[in-house]
Design an enzyme around this catalytic site. Structure first.
Site, short mmCIF file in Angstrom:
data_model
loop_
_atom_site.label_atom_id
_atom_site.label_comp_id
_atom_site.label_asym_id
_atom_site.label_seq_id
_atom_site.Cartn_x
_atom_site.Cartn_y
_atom_site.Cartn_z
N ARG A 239 0.67 -1.21 -0.05
CA ARG A 239 0.07 0.06 0.11
C ARG A 239 1.02 1.30 -0.04
NH1 ARG A 239 -3.06 -3.01 -1.66
NH2 ARG A 239 -5.08 -3.55 -0.77
N GLU A 268 -3.47 7.82 -5.48
CA GLU A 268 -3.65 6.93 -6.67
C GLU A 268 -4.82 7.32 -7.28
OE1 GLU A 268 -1.41 2.84 -5.35
OE2 GLU A 268 -3.62 2.84 -5.98
N HIS A 287 -0.51 0.20 -9.94
CA HIS A 287 -1.33 -0.70 -9.07
C HIS A 287 -1.78 -1.89 -9.84
CE1 HIS A 287 -3.23 -0.64 -4.92
NE2 HIS A 287 -3.28 -2.03 -5.41
N GLY A 289 -0.71 -5.30 -9.22
CA GLY A 289 -0.24 -6.46 -8.63
C GLY A 289 -0.95 -7.89 -8.90
#
Length: 330
Positions: A239, A268, A287, A289
């Site tokens: 995070r 973000e 982001h 992942g």
């Protein structure tokens, strides 16, 4: 009999939501890459029996108080720091997430980010693409080896353990720091538990996979970066707010550490003029992942299954607030 009303805060493919769509009245925000505006989310919450949310959707007490019929919030993520779980529990609302199904995918991306940063892969690809590769030279874009180095994993949950498993293929020494010992990682992978300070001072690659909590917010700050090796590579796939981004920028500019690979940020999405994006020794990703097609579809289906379970008085597969009780649960 009126069907339950479900609002989905992004457009999702039919193959992921088809079964749920047959059982409920379902409405989706008609954009895939633009967050639903707060006023619309509030308006939809008034009518909802269930919300299928993204990590960027803030489900706080205002939303919850505005949703008298809300029974379940299914978050398309492992994390749930965007949801006031304690208040949802008070209001007897189930909060669900999508653990386990994205472990391998996120570990793949994390290790790929480590490799891209240490071996300067983005810089190298840009050099070729921009027509700047003029000749071969002995130290052209020379990066750092990964094999036989020391990786330090902060947050040895399932994803951390799976990253450690990938590290064994590179014959790396594995250090980790966690709230509790992970005996499986120690016994199966040879991981060694150590203090946070020992880890950041010793590891060549520091990989952050810790959840965002009061204790971990700004865990990586100016003092932390000062303790790292000057050759250290910092990777964050957890995070954004666990990192003080100004301190990270200063550490990279002054050479306190060698590079950073970031899949997450404090706010973000980030702006194109973000200071970290000006640095060649930073690899920045949006982001992603868990973003493989297979995994994201599985996550979407798990969210739908959890919603269906709650709305049919059954126990959802992956509930965050274990204290939640629903009358009439089978």
């Amino acid at each position: 009999m009126k069907k339950p009303y479900v609002f989905v805060t992004r457009t999702l493919p039919k193959k992921a939501i088809g079964q749920l769509q047959q059982l409920v009245e379902l409405k989706m925000w008609p954009k895939e890459d633009v967050a639903v505006p707060r006023d619309i989310l509030l308006e939809e919450a008034r009518k909802c029996d269930a919300l299928l949310t993204m990590l960027s959707d803030k489900i706080d007490s205002t939303i919850i108080d505005n949703a008298p019929n809300l029974k379940v919030v299914a978050n398309l993520a492992v994390g749930f720091d965007n949801i006031d779980v304690e208040y949802a529990t008070e209001k007897n609302i189930a909060v669900c997430n999508t653990p386990d199904v994205l472990t391998d995918t996120t570990a793949d991306l994390t290790f790929g980010l480590l490799m891209a940063t240490s071996r300067r892969l983005i810089e190298a690809a840009d050099l070729v693409r921009e027509g700047k590769w003029k000749s071969w030279s002995p130290l052209l874009l020379a990066g750092q080896d990964i094999h036989h180095k020391t990786i330090g994993i902060v947050g040895m949950g399932k994803i951390g353990e799976t990253v450690a498993k990938r590290a064994t293929g590179f014959e790396m020494d594995i250090l980790y720091h966690n709230r509790s010992r992970n005996s499986e990682a120690e016994n199966q992978l040879g991981a060694k538990y150590c203090s946070f300070d020992d880890l950041i001072e010793t590891a060549d690659f520091i990989v952050c996979l810790t959840p965002l909590t009061t204790e971990t917010r700004n865990l990586f700050n100016a003092a932390t970066f000062k303790k790292m090796k000057r050759s250290a590579i910092f990777i964050n796939a957890s995070r954004g707010p666990v990192v003080d981004e100004k301190a990270l920028y200063n550490a990279l500019v002054t050479g306190e550490i060698a590079g950073a690979g970031l899949d997450v940020f404090e706010v973000e999405p980030i702006n194109a003029d973000h200071p970290l994006l000006t640095l060649k020794n930073v690899v920045a990703l949006p982001h992603i992942g868990s973003s493989s097609t297979e995994t994201r579809i599985t996550m979407m289906r798990l969210c739908c299954d959890n919603i269906e379970a709650v709305l049919t008085n059954n126990i959802p597969q992956t509930i965050v607030n274990k204290e939640w009780k629903q009358s009439g649960v089978n």
